[in-house]
Design a protein around this motif. Structure first.
Motif, PDB file in Angstrom:
ATOM      1  N   HIS A  18      19.452  38.307  57.091  1.00  0.00           N
ATOM      2  CA  HIS A  18      18.728  38.185  58.364  1.00  0.00           C
ATOM      3  C   HIS A  18      17.437  39.052  57.927  1.00  0.00           C
ATOM      4  O   HIS A  18      17.379  40.379  58.106  1.00  0.00           O
ATOM      5  CB  HIS A  18      19.434  38.820  59.628  1.00  0.00           C
ATOM      6  N   HIS A  26      11.254  36.224  61.825  1.00  0.00           N
ATOM      7  CA  HIS A  26      12.489  36.462  61.137  1.00  0.00           C
ATOM      8  C   HIS A  26      12.857  35.098  60.587  1.00  0.00           C
ATOM      9  O   HIS A  26      12.473  34.100  60.838  1.00  0.00           O
ATOM     10  CB  HIS A  26      13.649  36.723  62.410  1.00  0.00           C
ATOM     11  N   CYS A 186      14.668  34.234  67.748  1.00  0.00           N
ATOM     12  CA  CYS A 186      15.577  34.275  66.652  1.00  0.00           C
ATOM     13  C   CYS A 186      17.168  34.296  67.022  1.00  0.00           C
ATOM     14  O   CYS A 186      17.480  34.957  67.521  1.00  0.00           O
ATOM     15  CB  CYS A 186      15.304  35.656  65.995  1.00  0.00           C
ATOM     16  N   LEU A 188      19.529  34.662  65.004  1.00  0.00           N
ATOM     17  CA  LEU A 188      20.309  35.811  64.420  1.00  0.00           C
ATOM     18  C   LEU A 188      20.318  36.894  65.236  1.00  0.00           C
ATOM     19  O   LEU A 188      21.451  37.596  65.235  1.00  0.00           O
ATOM     20  CB  LEU A 188      19.753  35.854  63.041  1.00  0.00           C
ATOM     21  N   CYS A 189      19.092  37.200  65.681  1.00  0.00           N
ATOM     22  CA  CYS A 189      18.891  38.236  66.825  1.00  0.00           C
ATOM     23  C   CYS A 189      19.926  38.020  68.016  1.00  0.00           C
ATOM     24  O   CYS A 189      20.765  38.972  68.218  1.00  0.00           O
ATOM     25  CB  CYS A 189      17.633  38.532  67.332  1.00  0.00           C
ATOM     26  N   ALA A 195      17.362  42.423  61.909  1.00  0.00           N
ATOM     27  CA  ALA A 195      16.614  41.834  60.949  1.00  0.00           C
ATOM     28  C   ALA A 195      16.056  43.247  59.946  1.00  0.00           C
ATOM     29  O   ALA A 195      15.839  44.167  60.455  1.00  0.00           O
ATOM     30  CB  ALA A 195      15.355  41.076  61.358  1.00  0.00           C
TER      31      ALA A 195
HETATM   32 ZN    ZN Z   1      16.109  37.939  64.213  1.00  0.00          ZN
END
Ligand code: ZN
Length: 203
Positions: A18, A26, A186, A188-189, A195
């Motif tokens: 990430h 990101h 994002c 992933l966030c 990140a």
């Molecule tokens: Zn992210």
């Protein structure tokens, strides 16, 4: 067929995690292109595969020119594999220049080589300098294509931000297309991970 992505992965040149990119976006992936050339044997292997593609096209090349710094090793390795002359361009106070006594003859057929082509900005600047000295640009090449420009033999279409002329052959070993996200969008966030900046450990 050579598994280029595996070679990058094994060399820690293609990182999965990430990442916070220099653009602020990101991404789940990050390309640390120089790492794949850390092992000269790998550099030679990749350059040979790229040279074979270029030779198969029948395009005549007198010289490979690489924009410093990123293209230096890839360009040299490709020139060796093609058995042609090698020069490089470098920035002097921000302006791409050819120095160090390197000369370009009138009509000399030059291929511009990078380690990775994103939008091809630096590659085009190097091409302009070569042309201003009388050279003829016949092709562009890179070990890795970030997926914005259309390489020979790939179905991935050219994106608007690619600066390469559409009629100019562009050779690369693989497309490394991956999603980039604005931080607020994002996924992933959203999953709670943080990140990291790829350069934050001193590289
Ligand atoms: Zn992210």
């Amino acid at each position: 067929m050579m598994d280029v992505k595996k070679i990058y992965m094994d060399a820690n040149a293609l990182l999965e995690g990430h990442f916070k990119l220099s653009s602020g976006n990101h991404s789940q992936f990050y390309l640390q292109s120089a790492k794949v050339l850390e092992n000269p044997r790998t550099a030679k292997l990749l350059a040979k595969a790229l040279a074979e593609q270029i030779q198969a096209s029948g395009i005549k090349i007198d010289t490979v020119c690489a924009p410093a710094l990123g293209g230096l090793i890839a360009g040299y390795a490709l020139a060796e594999a093609l058995d042609v002359r090698y020069i490089f361009a470098e920035r002097v106070e921000g302006v791409m220049s050819i120095r160090r006594g390197f000369e370009v003859s009138q009509g000399e057929k030059v291929l511009i080589c990078e380690d990775i082509i994103t939008t091809a900005g630096s590659a085009l600047e190097a091409a302009s300098v070569v042309e201003s000295l009388g050279g003829e640009i016949v092709a562009f090449a890179a070990l890795a294509n970030r997926g914005f420009c259309k390489r020979q033999g790939s179905d991935t279409p050219q994106k608007e931000n690619c600066k390469l002329p559409k009629d100019m052959p562009f050779f690369a070993l693989a497309d490394f297309t991956f999603e980039m996200y604005a931080p607020e969008a994002c996924p992933l966030c959203v999953n709670g991970s943080i990140a990291i900046k790829p350069g934050s450990r001193g590289n």
